[in-house]
Structures are given as C-alpha cells and as structure tokens.
Design an enzyme around this catalytic site. Structure first.
Site, PDB file in Angstrom:
ATOM      1  N   ASP A   1     -30.893 -58.788 -24.794  1.00 19.58           N
ATOM      2  CA  ASP A   1     -31.871 -58.926 -25.877  1.00 19.58           C
ATOM      3  C   ASP A   1     -31.224 -59.686 -27.025  1.00 19.58           C
ATOM      4  OD1 ASP A   1     -33.746 -58.573 -27.888  1.00 19.58           O
ATOM      5  OD2 ASP A   1     -33.074 -56.520 -28.315  1.00 19.58           O
ATOM      6  N   ASN A  55     -33.015 -60.831 -29.896  1.00 17.01           N
ATOM      7  CA  ASN A  55     -33.660 -60.725 -31.214  1.00 17.01           C
ATOM      8  C   ASN A  55     -33.812 -59.292 -31.706  1.00 17.01           C
ATOM      9  OD1 ASN A  55     -35.634 -59.889 -29.516  1.00 17.01           O
ATOM     10  ND2 ASN A  55     -37.248 -61.201 -30.345  1.00 17.01           N
ATOM     11  N   ASP A 104     -35.312 -56.638 -30.562  1.00 19.41           N
ATOM     12  CA  ASP A 104     -36.515 -55.813 -30.373  1.00 19.41           C
ATOM     13  C   ASP A 104     -36.350 -54.807 -29.231  1.00 19.41           C
ATOM     14  OD1 ASP A 104     -36.685 -57.452 -28.173  1.00 19.41           O
ATOM     15  OD2 ASP A 104     -38.720 -58.162 -28.570  1.00 19.41           O
ATOM     16  N   ASP A 153     -34.646 -60.911 -23.141  1.00 19.51           N
ATOM     17  CA  ASP A 153     -35.491 -62.097 -23.289  1.00 19.51           C
ATOM     18  C   ASP A 153     -34.876 -63.332 -22.626  1.00 19.51           C
ATOM     19  OD1 ASP A 153     -33.507 -62.716 -25.350  1.00 19.51           O
ATOM     20  OD2 ASP A 153     -34.623 -61.277 -26.587  1.00 19.51           O
ATOM     21  N   ASP A 188     -40.897 -65.079  -9.944  1.00 16.59           N
ATOM     22  CA  ASP A 188     -41.670 -64.193  -9.089  1.00 16.59           C
ATOM     23  C   ASP A 188     -43.088 -64.734  -8.981  1.00 16.59           C
ATOM     24  OD1 ASP A 188     -41.936 -61.510  -7.758  1.00 16.59           O
ATOM     25  OD2 ASP A 188     -40.198 -61.096  -9.036  1.00 16.59           O
ATOM     26  N   ASP A 247     -43.841 -61.951  -4.124  1.00  8.79           N
ATOM     27  CA  ASP A 247     -44.024 -60.504  -4.217  1.00  8.79           C
ATOM     28  C   ASP A 247     -45.049 -59.993  -3.205  1.00  8.79           C
ATOM     29  OD1 ASP A 247     -43.679 -57.943  -5.738  1.00  8.79           O
ATOM     30  OD2 ASP A 247     -45.841 -58.202  -5.984  1.00  8.79           O
ATOM     31  N   GLU A 305     -40.856 -61.226  -0.072  1.00  6.09           N
ATOM     32  CA  GLU A 305     -40.779 -59.771   0.095  1.00  6.09           C
ATOM     33  C   GLU A 305     -41.878 -59.441   1.089  1.00  6.09           C
ATOM     34  OE1 GLU A 305     -41.021 -55.661  -2.473  1.00  6.09           O
ATOM     35  OE2 GLU A 305     -42.596 -57.141  -2.539  1.00  6.09           O
ATOM     36  N   HIS A 354     -34.708 -54.244  -8.258  1.00  5.67           N
ATOM     37  CA  HIS A 354     -35.319 -53.491  -9.359  1.00  5.67           C
ATOM     38  C   HIS A 354     -36.193 -52.341  -8.881  1.00  5.67           C
ATOM     39  CE1 HIS A 354     -38.279 -56.146  -7.779  1.00  5.67           C
ATOM     40  NE2 HIS A 354     -39.224 -55.528  -8.458  1.00  5.67           N
ATOM     41  N   ASP A 355     -36.380 -52.192  -7.564  1.00  6.66           N
ATOM     42  CA  ASP A 355     -37.189 -51.102  -7.028  1.00  6.66           C
ATOM     43  C   ASP A 355     -36.350 -49.965  -6.442  1.00  6.66           C
ATOM     44  OD1 ASP A 355     -39.585 -52.455  -7.561  1.00  6.66           O
ATOM     45  OD2 ASP A 355     -39.621 -53.414  -5.591  1.00  6.66           O
TER      46      ASP A 355
HETATM   47  O1  TEU Z   1     -42.784 -54.257  -4.452  1.00  2.43           O
HETATM   48  C1  TEU Z   1     -43.645 -54.135  -3.364  1.00  2.43           C
HETATM   49  C2  TEU Z   1     -43.227 -53.158  -2.407  1.00  2.43           C
HETATM   50  O2  TEU Z   1     -42.227 -52.496  -2.498  1.00  2.43           O
HETATM   51  C3  TEU Z   1     -44.156 -53.075  -1.293  1.00  2.43           C
HETATM   52  O3  TEU Z   1     -44.723 -54.309  -1.114  1.00  2.43           O
HETATM   53  C4  TEU Z   1     -43.529 -52.605  -0.053  1.00  2.43           C
HETATM   54  O4  TEU Z   1     -43.987 -53.421   0.958  1.00  2.43           O
HETATM   55  C5  TEU Z   1     -43.900 -51.210   0.232  1.00  2.43           C
HETATM   56  O5  TEU Z   1     -43.345 -50.363  -0.739  1.00  2.43           O
HETATM   57  C6  TEU Z   1     -43.539 -50.776   1.633  1.00  2.43           C
HETATM   58  O6  TEU Z   1     -42.246 -50.313   1.774  1.00  2.43           O
HETATM   59  C7  TEU Z   1     -43.110 -55.314  -5.279  1.00  2.43           C
HETATM   60  C8  TEU Z   1     -42.249 -55.307  -6.501  1.00  2.43           C
HETATM   61  O7  TEU Z   1     -40.919 -55.469  -6.120  1.00  2.43           O
HETATM   62  C9  TEU Z   1     -42.506 -54.051  -7.263  1.00  2.43           C
HETATM   63  O8  TEU Z   1     -41.691 -53.953  -8.398  1.00  2.43           O
HETATM   64  C10 TEU Z   1     -43.967 -54.013  -7.667  1.00  2.43           C
HETATM   65  O9  TEU Z   1     -44.276 -52.789  -8.252  1.00  2.43           O
HETATM   66  C11 TEU Z   1     -44.887 -54.232  -6.477  1.00  2.43           C
HETATM   67  O10 TEU Z   1     -44.473 -55.325  -5.665  1.00  2.43           O
HETATM   68  C12 TEU Z   1     -46.284 -54.540  -6.936  1.00  2.43           C
HETATM   69  O11 TEU Z   1     -46.391 -55.839  -7.401  1.00  2.43           O
HETATM   70 CA    CA Z   2     -35.837 -59.404 -27.224  1.00  2.00          CA
END
Ligand code: TEU
Ligand code: CA
Length: 536
Positions: free
Chosen positions: A21, A23, A25, A29, A99, A200, A253, A318-319
């Site tokens: 970050d 700035n 907040d 960014d 993405d 995605d 993905e 990130h998931d």
């Molecule tokens: O994740 C999607 C995702 O994990 C599913 O498509 C997956 O196929 C499913 O859980 C089966 O195991 C992506 C992003 O990475 C996630 O952060 C988003 O929340 C999601 O898509 C919705 O856009």
């Molecule tokens: Ca910021």
C-alpha cells in the site's frame, strides 16, 4: 507459430489488496506493485499474474466485476498507473497478466441491474432466469459457496442462477450478445498492453440441462452439472482465436478438466497455454493435505501431459491456506522441501506472494478477523448445526482463503512495511521474524532457495522443458524424479527415512552442496531433507 517463451518462465501471483500500500489507505495498490518490481526481478520472476483490480463491490475479493472496462480506482489506482506498471515491467523484461472473470459478473453490473427489472428487459437473457417458488426451485444444484445455485428475485418472482455467491450471477453464454460483448472486452484489454490472462472459473461457462439431478449422482461430484460440460468447446475456440491474434499468455483455472483431457486443452492446438489443476489441493477436515495424494496427483498430471500439453505447477494461491501449514509442519525446513519438490517439475511454476518467505496461516480468535465470504457462510452453517462459536470458528477457518490474504510481510516495521495506515486485513503477528528484509540477508533463507531454483530453471532446459520420470512412485512421503540429467529427491515428512535406488548414485554430483555422492544406492534423508543431483 505461437511463441512458447512461457515454457522457460516462472510466474508470480500478486493479490494486490495485500501486496503493498503506497498511499496509507490500508489497501495495496498498483503503485505498490511498481515499487516492488525490482524485488521480483531480483527473485528471477518472468511474469506476474494480478488478481482482479476492476471496478467491483468487492463482495468476493474483486471476482464480482461491475465494470469490465474500469479499474477500481479508489482502491487500486488509475489506468495511467496500470500503463506505468506494464511499461516498467516490460522495461525489466517481465510480463503482466490479468484475471479474466467471465463466468459471472457482480449483481451490481449494469447488465444485471437491467436484467432483473422485467421479464422482457433487453438484458433479461444476459443471465439465466427460470420460474421458481421457494418450494420448487428449478433444480437441486448446489453453489460452491453453499446453498442453492438459484436465488429468487422479488422484482419478477423468478430465480437467477449462480455457481458462486448470489451477488455473482452467471452470464448466459448461450446468448450471442453476451459472447460478443465479452469477446470485444477481451480484445480491448489485449490492446491495452497486457500480456495475457488467468482465466477464472473458466470450466463453468456451460451448464447441464436444468433437469439434471445431482441427488441421482450418489456420492459423485455435486458440481458435475457445471464442470467442463459439453458445449463449452465453442466458447473456448472463440476465445482461443482472440488470444492467438494477440499472442496472449493464458492460464486456465479449469477444475473439471481431467488430466486425460488437459493435453487437448493445452497442446499446440489447445484453447489455452496451461491449466491450474485443483485436484492436488484436497485437504482433510483439519485442513491438512495428504502427501501421497499430492504426489499421485502430480505424477498423473505430469505423466498425462508429457507427450502433449503443458502444466502450471503451484502450491499456493489466494484461495488456499498457506502450504507451510497445509503440507508442511510450519517449519522453514518443510517450506524448503516443498519448494524443491514442485519448482523443478515440468511446466511453468507459479509462486504466490509470501510463499517465498514461508508466510504462515493466521491464528484466528474471532470471526470478525475474517473477510472471505465463503468462510463466513461456513461459520454460520456450523453455528446453525449447533457448534459453539469457538468450534465453528475453528471448523470454518481451517480451510479459509483468508490465511493467504493477510498483508505481505516486507520488514519488521509497523504493519510489516505493508502500509502506514490500518491494513484492510490484520497482519500476521509473526512478521517480526518472518519478512522479506530478513530473508534477503540470510543466504540460507527460503527466499534464497527459491532464487536458486528459479536460476536452475533458467539455466537448464532439462529442467524447464525436459522430460520427467518419477522414481519410488508408491513411497508415502518421498517425492523423487529425474529431469534428464538431474535427479531430485525430497522427503516431504518430519521423519527421517532411507530409500534405495536401483542404481548406485556415485555418478551424481550434488548441485546444492557441490559434493560428489557416495558409491551406494542407499540414500538417507533427513526430516524434510532434499537433494538436487546432476549427472557428472
Ligand atoms: O475460484 C473458483 C474456484 O475455486 C472454482 O472454480 C473451483 O472450480 C471449485 O471450487 C471446485 O473445486 C475462482 C477464484 O480463484 C476465487 O477467488 C473466486 O472466488 C471464484 O473463482 C469466483 O470468481
Ligand atoms: Ca492504497
């Protein structure tokens, strides 16, 4: 001929909200990414994937887009900032991919705002609408985030379809107007100078006929009616034609695309360059991975894509919670063994921000510390099942996406050098010991090892593109493979172990320690031990 530069490359994933970050907040960014480009270059990164920075109510971390043509300026910065990022990355010979979220939009997207107004609105067919009552929904399908895939909208009394949250209605890809609008948007982004996309949830574009019953599946995948359903091929071909025209890098993905189908998706004629498989991310109720399952999944994907197709190995994103805690035992040694095990596989490896310094999961004490929508749903579900607050918190956060979304730990100053303001998500208290500044000073750090592994990929085509042959395939914790003249052996376990190879190892040289290897076929591995050998 499409170029295949990506086969020698290493990708780095940035979750921009939590990267840097500039700035104050509390939200990372675009300028923060620019600031850290020298760090990434120094690490050896060739291209960067940035999670969504488009205009969005941020109901699902930006995966709910309300304007495909605009950035979330208040949070992330302007189009000029993005252009500066692209220019500065390119000046350092690094590429930028964004993405692409086209399975669904936000319910705040103007298309959906129109669509829900009336049954004869010109945008009605941009989404999936069906007659419904609370007792009789169109079918029994379940969304990824919990509950039905159908939500009844009070305006018309009909239900709309969503595989994720109800704030993320699925686009109707059968509608040629939707397809044209999406294709135009994809072309537009590629003319802005970006180098490609991470696609995605791309395997969910097509759905089974609405009368498909998941109850009839009997233990099978409840998500089958929207996983790589026949009919998706046409959309993928259309997209491929656009990607090819711009020589765009594409990573899909694509859960539901099997390792047997993946070569067709990712070979020279395939729709995309590579696939993120999700099978290896399986975890038990305690949030722990099974190493043998990991090994078997990786071996199958590597073998099935050996003749045709291309892999995209990764451990974190990130998931997913942090791998040091999911597959490792929290120690630096475990993070290192895991790094060696996957970074030298065949394919284009991805590193998720913070993985390279061994960032760990967060120790949650209250649900208010959680931001991820699916974790909050799960918590409420557990409370409804009768669990206490503490039990529900434990159960819901064990697999939470938020573990990996805590701010990047740059140094030991306040807020880990991420922000001078109040971070949008709490910084992991272990930033005092675990941070980039400290890792950079330590030649034995996880960071130093990643730098070394990336260098190996860049120096030897045997490792970037060479063949792969797995050894000891049924060993429960030792992952061992040959990449042409290299032999890689890792013990993914806190217990020492001994393994025997078919042939003596005396013709190998230890790349890590610069020693020759003894005249024996027996190898003793320390807890989380790893070796990288090269034939003399
Ligand atoms: O994740 C999607 C995702 O994990 C599913 O498509 C997956 O196929 C499913 O859980 C089966 O195991 C992506 C992003 O990475 C996630 O952060 C988003 O929340 C999601 O898509 C919705 O856009
Ligand atoms: Ca910021």
């Amino acid at each position: 001929m499409k170029s295949n530069w990506y086969q020698q490359a290493v990708g780095y994933q940035i979750y921009p909200k939590s990267f840097r970050d500039t700035n104050g907040d509390g939200i990372g960014d675009i300028k923060g990414i620019i600031e850290k480009l020298p760090y990434l270059k120094d690490l050896g990164i060739d291209f960067i994937w940035i999670n969504p920075i488009y205009k969005s109510p941020q109901f699902d971390g930006g995966y709910d887009i309300s304007d495909y043509y605009a950035l979330d300026e208040a949070r992330f910065g302007t189009m000029a900032d993005l252009k500066a990022l692209i220019a500065q990355a390119h000046a350092r010979d690094m590429k930028i991919i964004m993405d692409l979220v086209v399975n669904h939009t936000s319910d705040q997207h103007p298309w959906f705002i129109e669509s829900r107004k009336s049954k004869d609105n010109p945008y009605r067919d941009y989404y999936h609408w069906q007659p419904a009552t609370p007792e009789h929904l169109p079918n029994d399908w379940q969304s990824f985030f919990g509950g039905s895939t159908w939500t009844i909208d009070e305006v018309t009394g009909e239900a709309y379809f969503h595989v994720f949250a109800k704030e993320q209605p699925d686009l109707n890809w059968h509608n040629p107007k939707v397809r044209e609008a999406i294709y135009e948007m994809v072309r537009w982004w590629l003319t802005q100078g970006i180098d490609g996309f991470r696609l995605d949830a791309i395997s969910h574009l097509e759905k089974a006929p609405w009368d498909f019953k998941i109850k009839s599946l009997d233990g099978n995948d409840p998500w089958e009616p929207f996983m790589n359903v026949t009919g998706i091929e046409g959309y993928m071909r259309d997209l491929k034609a656009i990607f090819d025209a711009y020589d765009a890098l594409t990573v899909g993905e694509a859960s539901g695309v099997s390792s047997q189908q993946a070569p067709d998706w990712t070979d020279d004629q395939g729709y995309i360059d590579m696939i993120f498989e999700l099978e290896h991310t399986f975890k038990d109720a305690q949030g722990k991975a099974d190493i043998l399952h990991y090994k078997e999944t990786v071996m199958r994907w590597q073998n099935d894509l050996l003749a045709r197709g291309w892999n995209a190995p990764y451990l974190e994103n990130h998931d997913q919670p942090r791998v040091i805690d999911v597959m490792g035992d929290g120690t630096e040694a475990s993070a290192k063994a895991l790094a060696v095990a996957y970074m030298l596989l065949r394919g284009t490896p991805f590193i998720y921000q913070g993985q390279e310094i061994g960032m760990t999961n967060f120790d949650y004490t209250d649900i208010s510390q959680v931001n991820a929508t699916d974790t909050i749903y799960l918590y409420q579900e557990k409370l409804a099942e009768g669990l206490s607050k503490a039990q529900a918190l434990k159960a819901a956060t064990q697999t939470s996406r938020d573990h990996s979304r805590t701010p990047m730990q740059w140094d030991n100053t306040e807020n880990a050098g991420f922000s001078t303001g109040t971070p949008w998500l709490a910084v992991n208290p272990n930033y005092q010991e675990k941070n980039v500044a400290r890792a950079e000073k330590d030649p034995d750090s996880i960071l130093a090892l990643y730098r070394f592994l990336i260098q190996l990929r860049h120096d030897y085509s045997a490792i970037s593109e060479g063949s792969i042959k797995f050894l000891l395939p049924s060993h429960p914790t030792v992952m061992a493979y040959e990449r042409e003249e290299f032999l890689i052996v890792t013990n993914l376990s806190p217990k020492a172990t001994a393994v025997t190879f078919e042939t003596p190892l005396d013709h190998y040289w230890d790349v890590l320690t610069n020693h020759s290897v003894p005249t024996t076929s027996l190898m003793v591995l320390r807890p989380w031990g790893y070796h990288i050998y090269r034939k003399q």
